[in-house]
Motif scaffolding. Sequence first.
Motif, PDB file in Angstrom:
ATOM      1  N   GLY A  11      48.569 -29.961 -19.381  1.00  0.00           N
ATOM      2  CA  GLY A  11      48.610 -31.293 -19.984  1.00  0.00           C
ATOM      3  C   GLY A  11      49.310 -31.362 -21.324  1.00  0.00           C
ATOM      4  O   GLY A  11      49.365 -32.414 -21.952  1.00  0.00           O
ATOM      5  N   LYS A  14      54.486 -30.131 -20.609  1.00  0.00           N
ATOM      6  CA  LYS A  14      55.564 -29.250 -20.130  1.00  0.00           C
ATOM      7  C   LYS A  14      56.428 -29.955 -19.087  1.00  0.00           C
ATOM      8  O   LYS A  14      57.652 -29.934 -19.152  1.00  0.00           O
ATOM      9  N   GLY A  15      55.770 -30.558 -18.108  1.00  0.00           N
ATOM     10  CA  GLY A  15      56.495 -31.218 -17.015  1.00  0.00           C
ATOM     11  C   GLY A  15      57.355 -32.355 -17.549  1.00  0.00           C
ATOM     12  O   GLY A  15      58.511 -32.533 -17.137  1.00  0.00           O
ATOM     13  N   PHE A  53      42.347 -22.636  -4.878  1.00  0.00           N
ATOM     14  CA  PHE A  53      42.445 -22.207  -6.282  1.00  0.00           C
ATOM     15  C   PHE A  53      42.746 -23.399  -7.178  1.00  0.00           C
ATOM     16  O   PHE A  53      42.123 -23.568  -8.230  1.00  0.00           O
ATOM     17  N   VAL A  65      52.623 -16.505  -6.305  1.00  0.00           N
ATOM     18  CA  VAL A  65      53.574 -17.262  -7.133  1.00  0.00           C
ATOM     19  C   VAL A  65      54.792 -16.428  -7.515  1.00  0.00           C
ATOM     20  O   VAL A  65      55.914 -16.955  -7.574  1.00  0.00           O
ATOM     21  N   ASP A  85      58.746 -24.162 -15.562  1.00  0.00           N
ATOM     22  CA  ASP A  85      57.610 -24.948 -16.061  1.00  0.00           C
ATOM     23  C   ASP A  85      56.350 -24.480 -15.319  1.00  0.00           C
ATOM     24  O   ASP A  85      56.239 -24.680 -14.112  1.00  0.00           O
ATOM     25  N   ARG A  89      52.440 -17.379 -16.068  1.00  0.00           N
ATOM     26  CA  ARG A  89      51.147 -17.843 -16.553  1.00  0.00           C
ATOM     27  C   ARG A  89      50.191 -16.685 -16.805  1.00  0.00           C
ATOM     28  O   ARG A  89      49.068 -16.904 -17.234  1.00  0.00           O
ATOM     29  N   THR A 131      55.801 -38.826 -13.462  1.00  0.00           N
ATOM     30  CA  THR A 131      54.505 -38.728 -14.158  1.00  0.00           C
ATOM     31  C   THR A 131      54.442 -39.803 -15.230  1.00  0.00           C
ATOM     32  O   THR A 131      55.409 -40.017 -15.953  1.00  0.00           O
ATOM     33  N   HIS A 133      51.594 -42.051 -18.174  1.00  0.00           N
ATOM     34  CA  HIS A 133      50.283 -42.107 -18.806  1.00  0.00           C
ATOM     35  C   HIS A 133      49.847 -43.567 -18.755  1.00  0.00           C
ATOM     36  O   HIS A 133      50.672 -44.462 -19.000  1.00  0.00           O
ATOM     37  N   ILE A 197      59.256 -35.245 -29.552  1.00  0.00           N
ATOM     38  CA  ILE A 197      59.134 -33.841 -29.140  1.00  0.00           C
ATOM     39  C   ILE A 197      60.441 -33.385 -28.489  1.00  0.00           C
ATOM     40  O   ILE A 197      60.934 -32.280 -28.762  1.00  0.00           O
TER      41      ILE A 197
HETATM   42  P1  AP5 Z   1      50.697 -27.188 -13.063  1.00  0.00           P
HETATM   43  O1  AP5 Z   1      51.153 -28.330 -12.251  1.00  0.00           O
HETATM   44  O2  AP5 Z   1      51.699 -26.251 -13.659  1.00  0.00           O
HETATM   45  O3  AP5 Z   1      49.704 -27.760 -14.128  1.00  0.00           O
HETATM   46  P2  AP5 Z   1      49.443 -27.438 -15.660  1.00  0.00           P
HETATM   47  O4  AP5 Z   1      50.107 -26.250 -16.292  1.00  0.00           O
HETATM   48  O5  AP5 Z   1      47.985 -27.457 -15.714  1.00  0.00           O
HETATM   49  O6  AP5 Z   1      50.211 -28.513 -16.372  1.00  0.00           O
HETATM   50  P3  AP5 Z   1      50.151 -30.004 -16.045  1.00  0.00           P
HETATM   51  O7  AP5 Z   1      51.105 -30.346 -14.952  1.00  0.00           O
HETATM   52  O8  AP5 Z   1      48.719 -30.427 -15.876  1.00  0.00           O
HETATM   53  O9  AP5 Z   1      50.597 -30.610 -17.441  1.00  0.00           O
HETATM   54  P4  AP5 Z   1      51.976 -30.608 -18.181  1.00  0.00           P
HETATM   55  O10 AP5 Z   1      51.913 -29.674 -19.347  1.00  0.00           O
HETATM   56  O11 AP5 Z   1      53.131 -30.473 -17.246  1.00  0.00           O
HETATM   57  O12 AP5 Z   1      51.886 -32.081 -18.777  1.00  0.00           O
HETATM   58  P5  AP5 Z   1      52.595 -33.442 -18.298  1.00  0.00           P
HETATM   59  O13 AP5 Z   1      54.024 -33.434 -18.720  1.00  0.00           O
HETATM   60  O14 AP5 Z   1      52.268 -33.772 -16.896  1.00  0.00           O
HETATM   61  O15 AP5 Z   1      49.709 -26.269 -12.207  1.00  0.00           O
HETATM   62  C1  AP5 Z   1      48.645 -26.816 -11.452  1.00  0.00           C
HETATM   63  C2  AP5 Z   1      47.879 -25.694 -10.793  1.00  0.00           C
HETATM   64  O16 AP5 Z   1      48.757 -24.941  -9.919  1.00  0.00           O
HETATM   65  C3  AP5 Z   1      47.298 -24.636 -11.748  1.00  0.00           C
HETATM   66  O17 AP5 Z   1      46.037 -25.020 -12.257  1.00  0.00           O
HETATM   67  C4  AP5 Z   1      47.226 -23.405 -10.830  1.00  0.00           C
HETATM   68  O18 AP5 Z   1      46.109 -23.469  -9.995  1.00  0.00           O
HETATM   69  C5  AP5 Z   1      48.480 -23.538  -9.965  1.00  0.00           C
HETATM   70  N1  AP5 Z   1      49.620 -22.834 -10.552  1.00  0.00           N
HETATM   71  C6  AP5 Z   1      50.787 -23.388 -10.998  1.00  0.00           C
HETATM   72  N2  AP5 Z   1      51.604 -22.441 -11.498  1.00  0.00           N
HETATM   73  C7  AP5 Z   1      50.938 -21.258 -11.355  1.00  0.00           C
HETATM   74  C8  AP5 Z   1      51.249 -19.917 -11.710  1.00  0.00           C
HETATM   75  N3  AP5 Z   1      52.402 -19.596 -12.320  1.00  0.00           N
HETATM   76  N4  AP5 Z   1      50.335 -18.951 -11.445  1.00  0.00           N
HETATM   77  C9  AP5 Z   1      49.171 -19.244 -10.814  1.00  0.00           C
HETATM   78  N5  AP5 Z   1      48.809 -20.501 -10.479  1.00  0.00           N
HETATM   79  C10 AP5 Z   1      49.687 -21.494 -10.744  1.00  0.00           C
HETATM   80  O19 AP5 Z   1      51.829 -34.452 -19.294  1.00  0.00           O
HETATM   81  C11 AP5 Z   1      50.434 -34.728 -19.136  1.00  0.00           C
HETATM   82  C12 AP5 Z   1      50.161 -36.226 -19.427  1.00  0.00           C
HETATM   83  O20 AP5 Z   1      50.446 -36.486 -20.800  1.00  0.00           O
HETATM   84  C13 AP5 Z   1      51.041 -37.207 -18.617  1.00  0.00           C
HETATM   85  O21 AP5 Z   1      50.289 -38.343 -18.333  1.00  0.00           O
HETATM   86  C14 AP5 Z   1      52.189 -37.531 -19.580  1.00  0.00           C
HETATM   87  O22 AP5 Z   1      52.750 -38.809 -19.304  1.00  0.00           O
HETATM   88  C15 AP5 Z   1      51.467 -37.493 -20.924  1.00  0.00           C
HETATM   89  N6  AP5 Z   1      52.309 -37.062 -22.034  1.00  0.00           N
HETATM   90  C16 AP5 Z   1      53.225 -36.041 -22.033  1.00  0.00           C
HETATM   91  N7  AP5 Z   1      53.765 -35.908 -23.264  1.00  0.00           N
HETATM   92  C17 AP5 Z   1      53.176 -36.852 -24.044  1.00  0.00           C
HETATM   93  C18 AP5 Z   1      53.302 -37.218 -25.420  1.00  0.00           C
HETATM   94  N8  AP5 Z   1      54.146 -36.603 -26.240  1.00  0.00           N
HETATM   95  N9  AP5 Z   1      52.539 -38.220 -25.886  1.00  0.00           N
HETATM   96  C19 AP5 Z   1      51.668 -38.875 -25.079  1.00  0.00           C
HETATM   97  N10 AP5 Z   1      51.511 -38.596 -23.760  1.00  0.00           N
HETATM   98  C20 AP5 Z   1      52.246 -37.579 -23.258  1.00  0.00           C
END
Ligand code: AP5
Length: 207
Positions: A11, A14-15, A53, A65, A85, A89, A131, A133, A197
């Motif tokens: 969260g 990164k995405g 998982f 992975v 992205d 991990r 994606t 918010h 950012i």
């Molecule tokens: P994954 O999809 O990689 O999830 P994550 O790392 O938990 O990251 P997120 O996608 O939740 O968040 P993000 O940092 O990308 O934030 P986002 O840009 O969406 O992985 C999911 C699962 O898959 C893991 O738990 C694991 O089980 C498995 N997995 C994946 N890779 C793996 C690996 N290498 N090894 C093992 N298992 C693996 O932003 C979040 C929110 O905030 C959005 O609503 C966005 O609009 C908002 N936002 C973003 N930036 C801002 C800002 N500056 N201000 C306000 N709001 C913002």
Amino acid sequence: MKNIILLGAPGAGKGTQAALIAKQYAVPHISTGDILRRNIKDGTPLGLKAKQFIDAGALVPDDVVIGLVELRLKEEDCKNGYILDGFPRTIPQAEALDRVANIHLAINIDVPFDVIVGRLGGRRVCVCGETYHVSTLNGETKCKKCGKELFIRDDDKPETVRNRLKVYEEQTQPLIDYYKAQGKLATIPATGSIDEIFAEVKKVLDD
Ligand code: AP5
């Protein structure tokens, strides 16, 4: 463009930043989370294995992975750079990556946990990969890009988020020191707006 990793807690954004980098620098955005979720949706054997998982907020086993990223990096579109992205991990994933790729830079998107909880609590996603918010949607429930109904990711439930943050602290945070020791780490404090950012990210990439 170079071979770049985005580090950061679940969260952190990164995405969101990876999608902007991919567009600006015309490189593929490789998200292991997106690849795994696509496999779950398509009901593949990989998806069936990964689902348990992901739903628990745990990491999918390293060998699974690592194998899928190694295959992806061999594709033609990765020849001129890519943005990873959500991978690596764990330390074993980083070591495996070092064996098959030359990583130039790891950008750490640094956001306090209380801000993260707010970001994940309001995240809405679309099957097309967009994606949002809720705070930016003005009550709209459909994707601005493809018109499909937005939904909340299963692993954004509060109890699963808590576990994902714990797993991050235990298994992923050590990668910050791993890349610092290699002289490849750039940390960006990321509590500002998405555009602010991204401006910082561009400074680091253009340097
Ligand atoms: P994954 O999809 O990689 O999830 P994550 O790392 O938990 O990251 P997120 O996608 O939740 O968040 P993000 O940092 O990308 O934030 P986002 O840009 O969406 O992985 C999911 C699962 O898959 C893991 O738990 C694991 O089980 C498995 N997995 C994946 N890779 C793996 C690996 N290498 N090894 C093992 N298992 C693996 O932003 C979040 C929110 O905030 C959005 O609503 C966005 O609009 C908002 N936002 C973003 N930036 C801002 C800002 N500056 N201000 C306000 N709001 C913002």
